[in-house]
Design a protein around this motif. Structure first.
Motif, short mmCIF file in Angstrom:
data_model
loop_
_atom_site.label_atom_id
_atom_site.label_comp_id
_atom_site.label_asym_id
_atom_site.label_seq_id
_atom_site.Cartn_x
_atom_site.Cartn_y
_atom_site.Cartn_z
N UNK A 27 -4.47 -5.53 9.94
CA UNK A 27 -4.62 -4.66 9.11
C UNK A 27 -5.51 -5.40 7.91
N UNK A 28 -6.68 -4.68 7.60
CA UNK A 28 -7.50 -5.42 6.46
C UNK A 28 -7.77 -4.58 5.38
N UNK A 29 -7.61 -5.39 4.27
CA UNK A 29 -7.46 -4.36 3.11
C UNK A 29 -7.80 -5.14 1.83
N UNK A 30 -8.20 -4.28 0.93
CA UNK A 30 -8.64 -4.99 -0.59
C UNK A 30 -7.32 -4.77 -1.27
N UNK A 31 -7.38 -5.27 -2.63
CA UNK A 31 -6.58 -5.11 -3.63
C UNK A 31 -6.56 -3.97 -4.55
N UNK A 32 -7.59 -3.14 -4.02
CA UNK A 32 -8.09 -2.24 -5.35
C UNK A 32 -6.93 -1.06 -5.53
N UNK A 33 -6.20 -0.96 -4.33
CA UNK A 33 -5.13 -0.01 -4.36
C UNK A 33 -3.96 -0.39 -5.19
N UNK A 34 -3.77 -1.54 -5.16
CA UNK A 34 -2.61 -2.15 -6.28
C UNK A 34 -2.82 -2.20 -7.71
N UNK A 35 -3.96 -2.23 -8.03
CA UNK A 35 -4.23 -2.07 -9.70
C UNK A 35 -3.70 -3.52 -10.16
N UNK A 36 -4.02 -4.36 -9.73
CA UNK A 36 -3.53 -5.74 -10.35
C UNK A 36 -2.12 -5.95 -10.40
N UNK A 37 -1.38 -5.03 -9.60
CA UNK A 37 0.18 -5.22 -9.45
C UNK A 37 0.32 -6.15 -8.35
N UNK A 38 1.75 -6.78 -8.27
CA UNK A 38 1.98 -7.47 -7.06
C UNK A 38 1.67 -6.46 -6.05
N UNK A 39 1.61 -7.28 -4.80
CA UNK A 39 1.04 -6.38 -3.56
C UNK A 39 2.59 -6.52 -2.49
#
Lengths: 290, 785
Positions: free
Chosen positions: A200-212
């Motif tokens: 699974x490859x992803x960037x962290x833009x979905x998490x809006x600087x919150x813990x993932x």
């Protein structure tokens, strides 16, 4: 009338003889002659085993798209690795594997430092890779998993800035070294997450600087994982170049489709071809509970 | 924007005041023999030098000073009509023009026919339906869109396709209206034939730029196709029998001069013709049978009723469908089974329109319309074995778009110096992005599942006002189109100012200029290379922003001797938020992973730039008629995540585009025609190199292919000559004609696509070219009575 019949017969014969090559033929395309270049491939993973192998790259010589010969490995080249623009190591060619160049076993790459490679040889123009900064290894928490569960949960802090990750899970059967990939998908409709060969490859833009926090569903029709098997969870913190390369590899695979838009393989090598990308991997193992 | 509206109204008011006593003449212009309305007929008063042009419904309104008037009414191909009288009150006059024979046309064309240099509108071409019928066609299928492709500024896409690419736009950026209703799928058989039956059509107009404010919703063009209304005098029919299809049209009065109808149908019959051969090819004793099915059909119908001189009602319908199917049955020892599958797609459009002449100066048209495009595929597979039991599986997939719309448009003609149009409308779109239903019954064990995205809904609203005004030698069309779009909780609003100017240098020459901004809220997900019925219409969303554009154009127009119209136009167009599939993505594949199956993940948005010069010379009447068009154009795209963010040529970036269409009447009985087209080859991407390497996801060392920059190579140039001959004979019952046409007369292997493949003769890898249509002769029998 007789003349007309003869004329018609000639036309029909001409038509059918030309039709054989009409529908498919050699295309007249103005393709420039290929100039051979060095091609460097290096996707190196720092961090936990099994990825903590010595740093190495592979060097080949490009050939034209229509050349019959396979692209040959390049031997006797000079390959240098730089850390923060300072020469860190000169790689040496493997005696068993021509074209593979290795660093000393003791060489380590440090998170937060920037690396690039230079290579020259075989009379081909010198190549230089774009700089890559080794990401930090990300420690993560994995929730316990029991045999009746259908999802694996992991969570980890979100580093500042835009970050890229690859996550996958292998199942190690109890009492064996058998290592099978478990196919997973995110349980929420998360944007910017793609299931690929690498995981699974992803960037962290979905998490809006919150813990993932990820909740990964076992694919439908998967058999329950028996108790006492082990799940090895791999979380790779990868560079943007790694992410782009991985995405472009997946897309280029699909662009063989007749209708697919052409996909361009990520390239960060100046004066040549190929890519140099980095990742830092954390592995955690959990034993499946009853 | 804030300044335009007050200026508009101030101009209108000033024009209203301080005039001598004026009266208004209104009415309709129609064909004397059929009652069919004549669009863009000119009504001209030779005493005052003032005139008007009939609108889409044949309605005109002309306000003149009281006194003697000498009205001359003219329309191409018809005998001009003149009436002189004293104007002392508002007057209603319906003109019924007599069609003129071809040879007489030179004399019947009135001097004051609205010549190209006198029109405010630029970048617009009306193609006479008679001209469409004269153009030689692939397999004899006369095709409106294939003729539109022969105009300058219009690209044809790949070989044989019906899609049109106007001034750098993509096919989804064309608003194609059949009797005012958008048609979403314009093609049969993956684009080789259009859905428009030429026998049912009355008028075709393409607008490529300088869009008046009444148009909106698409960036590139508006193609208006109006169906015939039906002869309200007497019954007539026409039809043709061709190699692949036949069609027939019947029209006539239901109540003479009051109510008329027109029905028209077309169907292909390959399936019927080939069925006996397929059956014969199968072993008579075989326990296996296979029956393929393929056909398409179109059906048009229209009824109109005239209540009185003020009220008219129109009801029109179009439906068409393509079907590919296969039925198989087999028996083998103890088992038997069957398969029944199909792929189908088609449109339904209906329009109910009410024309109301509210006053001598105000005309209203109210429309309720429905448009549906649906793609569906399904199968049923059964298997039964005496020992193993019974198995049955079936599946169905469908996607499409439905529109329900209403709008009201007004034409207000306060005086001859102003022609004001205004109106409002609303369209409710329902999008079905694809739902798959699967059922299985394995000897009593049942399983069923549904996959796919949910339906989406949106409202598209629009209001506009425009004024076509005369200011001496200067004419201007100034207006604004305001559109809004609501999808879920997202709301978009775009005011789109429009201006068109014409300055008459002298009686023969005029200069023209225009500026138009456009917004488009619905998008077609389609690959660049080929349009397929599976292409999805999807709305703009919070993530996928509406497409917008602005276009400026400038040019000159004149009419030479022998009535040859000539125009030259230069244009520059900038497009924002244009869409493209991401690299590697298609409708079918899963390149974007499980989550990527949501269509929004598969596309990218970027910008487009198109500019060029178009030359167009057209002779519409006489023994020899036709046109020559040449376009020099550039067409580029830029997307952040395609081609490393670098600008690249659009696939249909054709530098040179030359077209010539000629028709010549040798006599009353023989007509010859020819077309020749030349285009620069399509821009394509090709591999340039290979290397060996090892990367993540591929544990083994393997070869990788390097593509050159996107669309940095060219296919060979496209050129083609088509020839046609028509042998006409008058019969007691009407007229018949044998039509012989030859498509691709010199058998040019034009490239359809190019791929890297193996040449078995030379035993080498090479780039291979696939071509579709060699020389294709055809014959058709046409009749009319």
């Amino acid at each position: 009338m007789k003349k007309t019949t003869h004329l018609l017969a000639i036309i029909v014969v001409l038509l059918f003889t030309s039709c054989e090559s009409f529908f498919e033929r050699t295309a007249k395309v103005d393709l420039p002659e290929h100039e051979p270049r060095l091609a460097l491939s290096a996707a190196w993973h720092a961090g936990d085993a099994p990825f903590s192998s010595p740093f190495s790259i592979f060097l080949s010589r490009s050939v034209g798209a229509l050349d019959e010969a396979a692209p040959p490995a390049v031997s006797n080249a000079s390959v240098r690795l730089f850390e923060d623009d300072q020469l860190l190591a000169t790689l040496t060619e493997s005696s068993q594997d021509p074209g593979r160049y290795l660093a000393q076993d003791t060489l380590t790459l440090r998170p937060g430092h920037t690396y690039h490679l230079e290579a020259e040889g075989n009379g081909l123009p010198k190549i230089t890779t774009e700089p890559e900064t080794l990401p930090a290894k990300i420690d993560f928490d994995a929730a316990p998993f029991s045999t009746n569960d259908n999802r694996i949960k992991i969570s980890f802090p979100n580093p500042p800035g835009t970050d890229y990750f690859v996550c996958f899970v292998n199942r190690i059967r109890q009492g064996t070294q058998s290592n099978n990939r478990i196919y997973l998908k995110p349980s929420s409709n998360q944007e910017h997450a793609y299931i690929q060969e690498t995981g699974l490859i992803f960037d962290d833009s979905y998490f809006d600087n919150q813990p993932i926090s990820l909740s990964l569903l076992l694919q439908q029709n998967s058999e329950p994982i028996p108790a006492n098997d082990t799940l090895a969870i791999y979380l790779a913190h990868v560079t943007e170049g790694y992410y782009k390369l991985d995405r472009s590899l997946e897309r280029s695979y699909y662009s063989d489709d007749f209708l697919g838009e052409p996909a361009f393989l990520y390239d960060n090598v100046r004066n040549g071809y190929g890519a140099f990308v980095l990742a830092n991997v954390m592995v955690k193992k959990i034993v499946v509970g009853p | 924007m804030k300044k335009i509206l007050p200026l508009l109204f101030a101009t209108i008011l000033s024009a209203q005041s301080g005039r001598a006593q004026q009266y208004t003449i209104t009415g309709y212009v129609s064909d004397r023999e059929s009652g069919e309305k004549l669009i863009s007929a000119t009504v001209f008063d030779s005493r005052s030098g003032l005139g008007a042009v009939s609108n889409t419904y044949g309605f005109y309104s002309l306000t003149l000073p009281a006194g003697n008037v000498n009205l001359q009414v003219s329309y191409l191909g018809y005998l001009a009509d003149t009436v002189a009288f004293r104007l002392d009150r508002d007057t209603l006059i319906n003109f019924k023009l007599q069609p003129g024979s071809v040879l007489k046309e030179v004399t019947v064309v009135a001097e004051e026919r609205q010549k190209i240099q006198k029109q405010t509108q630029m970048s617009q071409v009306s193609v006479p339906v008679k001209a469409i019928a004269k153009v030689p066609a692939l397999l004899g299928e006369v095709d409106v869109l294939k003729v539109i492709q022969l105009l300058p500024g219009v690209q044809a896409g790949t070989e044989g396709q019906s899609g049109i690419y106007v001034r750098g736009g993509s096919p989804d950026q064309n608003l194609i209206l059949l009797d005012g209703v958008p048609v979403y799928n314009i093609s049969h058989i993956a684009g080789f034939f259009s859905v428009f039956n030429s026998d049912a059509i009355n008028n075709v107009t393409l607008t490529k730029g300088g869009f008046p404010a009444r148009y909106g919703g698409r960036l590139a063009s508006v193609l208006e196709i109006n169906m015939k209304e039906g002869n309200n005098k007497e019954f007539h029919g026409r039809g043709s029998i061709g190699l692949i299809s036949s069609r027939v049209t019947v029209e006539g009065p239901i109540q003479k001069d009051k109510t008329s109808f027109m029905i028209s149908g077309r169907r292909t019959y390959w399936d019927i013709l080939t069925r006996p051969f397929i059956k014969k090819a199968q072993e008579p004793s075989s326990n296996y049978s296979s029956v393929p099915t393929f056909y398409f059909y179109d059906f048009n119908a229209k009824v109109n009723h005239k209540f009185n001189d003020r009220h008219r009602l129109f009801l029109s319908l179009y439906t068409g469908r393509d079907i590919f199917g296969l039925k198989e049955t087999y028996k083998y020892q103890n088992s038997s089974g069957s398969f029944d599958g199909h792929i189908g797609w088609g449109n339904i459009t209906t329009a109910l329109r009410w024309n109301y002449l509210i006053s001598q100066k105000l005309f209203a048209n109210t429309s309720l319309t429905y448009s549906r495009f649906r793609f569906d595929t399904g199968f049923k597979d059964t298997y039964e074995n005496n020992t193993e039991g019974f198995y049955e599986a079936s599946g169905r997939y469908f996607s499409g778009i439905n529109d329900v719309a209403s709008r009201i448009d007004f034409d207000y003609v306060p005086n001859p110096r102003h022609y004001i149009r205004f109106g409002i409308g609303d369209t409710y779109h329902t999008y079905n992005p694809g739902i798959f239903t699967y059922k299985e019954n394995d000897d009593g064990n049942k399983f069923s599942q549904n996959f796919g995205d949910n339906k989406q809904f949106s409202h598209e609203m629009a209001a506009y006002i425009e004024d076509d005004m005369r200011l001496g030698a200067l004419k201007a069309n100034i207006g604004v189109h305001l559109s809004a779009f609501k999808v879920k909780k997202t709301f978009f609003v775009y005011p789109q100012p429009r201006i068109g100017l014409r300055y008459l240098l002298n009686d023969r020459w005029s200069l023209k200029a225009s500026f138009a901004t456009m917004a488009q809220y619905i998008n077609l997900l389609s690959t660049e290379g080929l349009r397929l019925p599976t292409d999805l219409w999807v709305p703009s969303t919070e993530r996928v922003r509406p497409q917008t554009s602005w276009q400026v154009a400038a040019g000159a127009a004149t009419t030479w001797d022998q009535g040859i119209e000539f125009s030259v136009e230069a244009y520059y167009k900038k497009m924002n938020n244009v869409i493209s599939y991401k690299e590697g993505a298609t409708f079918f594949n899963d390149a974007e992973g499980i989550l990527g199956t949501t269509w929004e993940n598969k596309i990218s948005q970027g910008t487009g730039t198109a500019y060029g010069i178009e030359l167009f010379a057209q002779k519409k009447f006489g023994k020899t008629s036709g046109w020559i068009g040449y376009t020099l154009a550039w067409n580029k795209r830029q997307f952040d995540d395609i081609n490393n963010g670098e600008e690249f040529p659009y696939r249909y970036d054709r530098r040179h585009d030359f077209k010539i269409v000629v028709s010549h009447d040798l006599s009353k009985r023989i007509r010859l025609s020819a077309t020749w087209v030349y285009n620069t080859g399509l821009a394509i991407s090709l591999p340039i190199a290979r290397y060996r390497g090892e990367f993540p996801g591929n544990p083994y060392r393997q070869e990788f292919t390097i593509l050159g920059k996107k669309n940095s190579f060219r296919m060979p140039a496209y050129h083609r000559l088509d020839l046609g001959a028509e042998f006409i004979k008058q019969k007691k019952w009407g007229e018949r004609a044998w039509v012989i046409s030859v498509y691709n007369a010199y058998n040019r292997p034009n490239p359809f696509y190019i791929y890297r493949g193996y040449n078995w003769r030379t035993e080498k890898e090479e780039f291979r070219q696939v071509s579709l249509f060699p020389i294709v002769p055809s014959v058709a029998y046409r009749f009319k009575f």
